[in-house]
Scaffold this active site. Structure first.
Site, PDB file in Angstrom:
ATOM      1  N   GLY A   1     -23.561 -46.486 -46.105  1.00 24.67           N
ATOM      2  CA  GLY A   1     -23.365 -45.383 -47.023  1.00 24.67           C
ATOM      3  C   GLY A   1     -24.349 -45.427 -48.172  1.00 24.67           C
ATOM      4  N   CYS A   2     -24.016 -44.758 -49.266  1.00 33.23           N
ATOM      5  CA  CYS A   2     -24.893 -44.722 -50.441  1.00 33.23           C
ATOM      6  C   CYS A   2     -25.256 -46.135 -50.866  1.00 33.23           C
ATOM      7  CB  CYS A   2     -24.196 -43.989 -51.582  1.00 33.23           C
ATOM      8  SG  CYS A   2     -25.143 -43.987 -53.124  1.00 33.23           S
TER       9      CYS A   2
END
Length: 222
Positions: A53-54
């Site tokens: 993810g981020c």
């Protein structure tokens, strides 16, 4: 009701061309601990690469892990050489946002890093983490040898059992051979140390790997 098209990986022919050299300067030192974030690494230090993810929040999770020497964020798993953040966000490079983890295998095993990886996000989400949608947010483990592949695959099986018991679906995580790692721009490196109030969603499921999970011992041999 309108539905947006699900993110899809580009083919190599569809990928942006990129460039021969990075289009920006790469910092040499970790903003938090002052250690190098680029090779050469001190004797005995190994590296591993994960996408979950981020990369802002996930890098912090890893740099806070005991035994981790240094971390850096970047792009991997795609086609475009030396991409920029803007290019990666188009979905036309094939890269995932990833964290490069430099660690001391006498203090933390590769299995220990896998534990951090699985428990810090929701690997059942495909091409996304929460509201972050796109190929760059996919769950991915980039392995550099057969020992890492065996450990990654065994951990995926073990974590799937825990997720299934908790009512989650199938893991979507890719386990692929590591290719080139491209460093992200300076402002992304150790972002949450530079911006303490920055964006940092928590997508963990609450599931845990078994306490006795172990495939690769400390200081495993390639």
């Amino acid at each position: 009701m309108w539905f947006s098209k699900a993110p899809e990986m580009p083919s190599p022919a569809q990928a942006l061309p990129g460039r021969d050299q990075p289009g920006f300067d790469i910092p040499k030192r970790h903003h938090v601990n002052g250690n190098p974030i680029t090779p050469p690494w001190p004797a005995g230090i190994r590296t591993a690469v994960f996408g979950l993810g981020c990369f802002w929040g996930e890098e912090k999770t890893f740099w806070q892990t005991p035994g981790v020497y240094s971390t850096a964020v970047g792009y991997a798993g795609g086609y475009t050489p030396n991409p920029t953040y803007r290019e990666v966000c188009t979905g036309k490079t094939g890269h995932a946002e990833v964290v490069l983890v430099a660690y001391d295998p006498e203090k933390v095993s590769y299995d220990g890093l896998l534990r951090v990886f699985w428990e810090a996000h929701d690997p059942t989400q495909h091409m996304r983490q929460g509201n972050d949608v796109g190929t760059q947010y996919r769950s991915i483990i980039l392995v550099s040898n057969e020992a890492e592949r065996r450990a990654a695959e065994a951990s995926r099986v073990a974590f799937q059992e825990r997720l299934s018991a908790a009512g989650y679906g199938q893991i979507a995580t890719e386990i692929v051979d590591a290719g080139a790692f491209y460093y992200a721009e300076d402002y992304h490196q150790q972002y949450l140390a530079k911006n303490p109030g920055g964006y940092c969603p928590n997508h963990s499921t609450g599931a845990k790997l078994p306490d006795d999970f172990a495939v690769t011992p400390l200081q495993y041999v390639d």
